[in-house]
Design an enzyme around this catalytic site. Structure first.
Site, mmCIF file in Angstrom:
data_model
loop_
_atom_site.group_PDB
_atom_site.id
_atom_site.type_symbol
_atom_site.label_atom_id
_atom_site.label_comp_id
_atom_site.label_asym_id
_atom_site.label_seq_id
_atom_site.Cartn_x
_atom_site.Cartn_y
_atom_site.Cartn_z
ATOM 1 N N LYS A 13 0.749 -1.472 0.031
ATOM 2 C CA LYS A 13 -0.013 -0.339 -0.517
ATOM 3 C C LYS A 13 1.000 1.126 0.338
ATOM 4 O O LYS A 13 0.371 1.984 -1.041
ATOM 5 C CB LYS A 13 -1.091 -0.302 0.949
ATOM 6 C CG LYS A 13 -2.625 -1.453 0.950
ATOM 7 C CD LYS A 13 -2.450 -1.381 2.282
ATOM 8 C CE LYS A 13 -1.876 -0.736 4.023
ATOM 9 N NZ LYS A 13 -1.589 -2.391 4.218
ATOM 10 N N ARG A 88 -9.683 -0.443 8.698
ATOM 11 C CA ARG A 88 -9.452 -1.906 9.004
ATOM 12 C C ARG A 88 -10.680 -2.496 9.954
ATOM 13 O O ARG A 88 -10.235 -3.443 9.886
ATOM 14 C CB ARG A 88 -8.173 -1.360 10.186
ATOM 15 C CG ARG A 88 -6.774 -1.852 9.618
ATOM 16 C CD ARG A 88 -5.695 -1.449 10.596
ATOM 17 N NE ARG A 88 -4.877 -1.898 10.174
ATOM 18 C CZ ARG A 88 -3.527 -1.397 9.820
ATOM 19 N NH1 ARG A 88 -3.628 0.115 9.756
ATOM 20 N NH2 ARG A 88 -2.569 -1.804 9.484
ATOM 21 N N ARG A 127 12.072 -5.440 5.583
ATOM 22 C CA ARG A 127 11.618 -4.069 5.785
ATOM 23 C C ARG A 127 11.812 -3.676 6.738
ATOM 24 O O ARG A 127 11.847 -3.763 7.790
ATOM 25 C CB ARG A 127 9.816 -3.986 5.752
ATOM 26 C CG ARG A 127 9.915 -2.713 5.584
ATOM 27 C CD ARG A 127 8.416 -2.800 5.240
ATOM 28 N NE ARG A 127 7.165 -2.905 6.600
ATOM 29 C CZ ARG A 127 5.598 -2.567 6.306
ATOM 30 N NH1 ARG A 127 5.634 -2.067 5.685
ATOM 31 N NH2 ARG A 127 5.172 -2.318 7.375
ATOM 32 N N ARG A 160 10.783 -1.898 12.501
ATOM 33 C CA ARG A 160 9.619 -1.890 13.020
ATOM 34 C C ARG A 160 9.324 -2.348 14.129
ATOM 35 O O ARG A 160 9.407 -4.261 14.066
ATOM 36 C CB ARG A 160 8.450 -1.209 12.288
ATOM 37 C CG ARG A 160 8.242 0.022 12.065
ATOM 38 C CD ARG A 160 6.984 0.166 10.993
ATOM 39 N NE ARG A 160 5.665 -0.251 11.825
ATOM 40 C CZ ARG A 160 4.609 -0.295 10.441
ATOM 41 N NH1 ARG A 160 4.501 0.122 9.230
ATOM 42 N NH2 ARG A 160 3.581 -1.098 10.885
ATOM 43 N N ARG A 171 -0.185 -9.947 13.085
ATOM 44 C CA ARG A 171 -1.126 -8.700 12.161
ATOM 45 C C ARG A 171 -2.011 -9.492 11.238
ATOM 46 O O ARG A 171 -3.110 -8.704 10.703
ATOM 47 C CB ARG A 171 -0.247 -7.711 12.023
ATOM 48 C CG ARG A 171 0.620 -6.625 13.497
ATOM 49 C CD ARG A 171 2.333 -6.335 12.630
ATOM 50 N NE ARG A 171 1.587 -5.012 11.965
ATOM 51 C CZ ARG A 171 2.354 -4.640 10.639
ATOM 52 N NH1 ARG A 171 3.708 -5.509 10.980
ATOM 53 N NH2 ARG A 171 1.916 -3.859 9.917
HETATM 54 P P1 AMP Z 1 0.346 0.596 9.227
HETATM 55 O O1 AMP Z 1 1.301 1.232 9.709
HETATM 56 O O2 AMP Z 1 -0.974 0.688 8.827
HETATM 57 O O3 AMP Z 1 0.798 -1.097 9.690
HETATM 58 O O4 AMP Z 1 -0.467 0.801 11.097
HETATM 59 C C1 AMP Z 1 0.566 -0.005 12.179
HETATM 60 C C2 AMP Z 1 -0.519 -0.127 13.909
HETATM 61 O O5 AMP Z 1 -1.165 1.025 13.562
HETATM 62 C C3 AMP Z 1 -1.634 -1.432 13.539
HETATM 63 O O6 AMP Z 1 -1.007 -2.196 13.410
HETATM 64 C C4 AMP Z 1 -2.180 -0.239 14.606
HETATM 65 O O7 AMP Z 1 -2.060 -1.272 15.936
HETATM 66 C C5 AMP Z 1 -2.828 0.671 14.240
HETATM 67 N N1 AMP Z 1 -3.864 1.377 13.360
HETATM 68 C C6 AMP Z 1 -2.614 2.040 11.861
HETATM 69 N N2 AMP Z 1 -4.109 2.216 11.939
HETATM 70 C C7 AMP Z 1 -5.377 1.713 12.062
HETATM 71 C C8 AMP Z 1 -7.002 1.975 12.435
HETATM 72 N N3 AMP Z 1 -7.012 1.807 10.781
HETATM 73 N N4 AMP Z 1 -6.984 1.204 12.929
HETATM 74 C C9 AMP Z 1 -6.724 0.211 13.796
HETATM 75 N N5 AMP Z 1 -5.292 0.380 13.896
HETATM 76 C C10 AMP Z 1 -5.035 1.241 13.506
#
Ligand code: AMP
Length: 222
Positions: A13, A88, A127, A160, A171
């Protein structure tokens, strides 16, 4: 264009967002990046979301919905946006539809990048991210001791905590349980563009561009 880039962690993404920003001149709104910025700034919100993120759990819907509602009101999102990492859950998608409805707008397309579990795990284990700007790089784990600096801002590259293998598997499970139901949600709205996310970055980009141009032509001829 009001777009959603949708897919599991590691589906590509963030990688595809860059070219969409250049093509459509609309901002990317990446909720994960927004939360990491809050953490870096040491805000109360950053503190509140830390344990969810590091465990690979979703941050509660009410917090995420408030964040996105506020962000969509900002002037730069007036002519469109690319959402990366939101919604999400079905509750988030419903709240987004309600908010856009109030603003007289709607989601135009949901680009679903479909990638197998094994490929996701493999990609995320390679990554590395910039500690200060979240730019993403790929390196083999054996290069971990000798990483360059970020080419965007010279920041330190790191893995990360939620990209570590044990959290990555969780995840992906969280995605399948809570986020994958959105495939049906947006299919029912005839908005889902189902794309093979395992093609090369260039081929995925070309497929996205082709589909979005077809949608724009269709919208123009109606
Ligand atoms: P990402 O960078 O999109 O993989 O997000 C990292 C983490 O942020 C996720 O594993 C969640 O803990 C939190 N997070 C990001 N966006 C959301 C969302 N829309 N709803 C709930 N948690 C989120």
């Amino acid at each position: 264009m009001n777009l959603i880039l949708f897919g599991a962690p590691g589906a590509g993404k963030g990688t595809q967002t860059g070219s969409l920003i250049d093509t459509y001149h609309i901002p990317a709104i990446a909720t994960g990046d927004m939360l990491r910025a809050q953490r870096r700034a040491g805000t109360a919100l950053g503190e509140q979301v830390k344990s969810y993120m590091d465990r690979g759990e979703l941050v509660p819907d009410n917090l995420m919905i408030d964040i996105i509602k506020e962000r969509l009101q900002k002037p730069d999102a007036k002519n469109g946006f690319i959402l990366d990492g939101f919604p999400r859950t079905v509750a988030q998608a419903e709240a987004l539809d309600r908010k856009l409805d109030q603003l007289g707008r709607r989601v135009d397309a949901v680009i679903y990048l479909r990638v197998s579990r094994q490929v996701l795990i493999d990609r995320l284990s390679h990554r590395y991210s910039c500690r200060t700007c979240d730019a993403v790089y790929n390196f083999a784990p054996q290069q971990a001791g000798n990483l360059p600096r970020c080419s965007v801002d010279g920041g330190d590259l790191y893995q990360r905590p939620d990209d570590r293998p044990e959290i990555v598997a969780h995840r992906i499970d969280v995605f399948l349980k809570h986020t994958a139901p959105l495939i049906d949600y947006y299919t029912a709205q005839h908005k889902l563009e189902n794309i093979d996310g395992q093609m090369s970055v260039d081929d995925v980009r070309a497929d996205i561009t082709r589909r979005l141009s077809a949608l724009r032509k269709g919208a123009g001829s109606r």
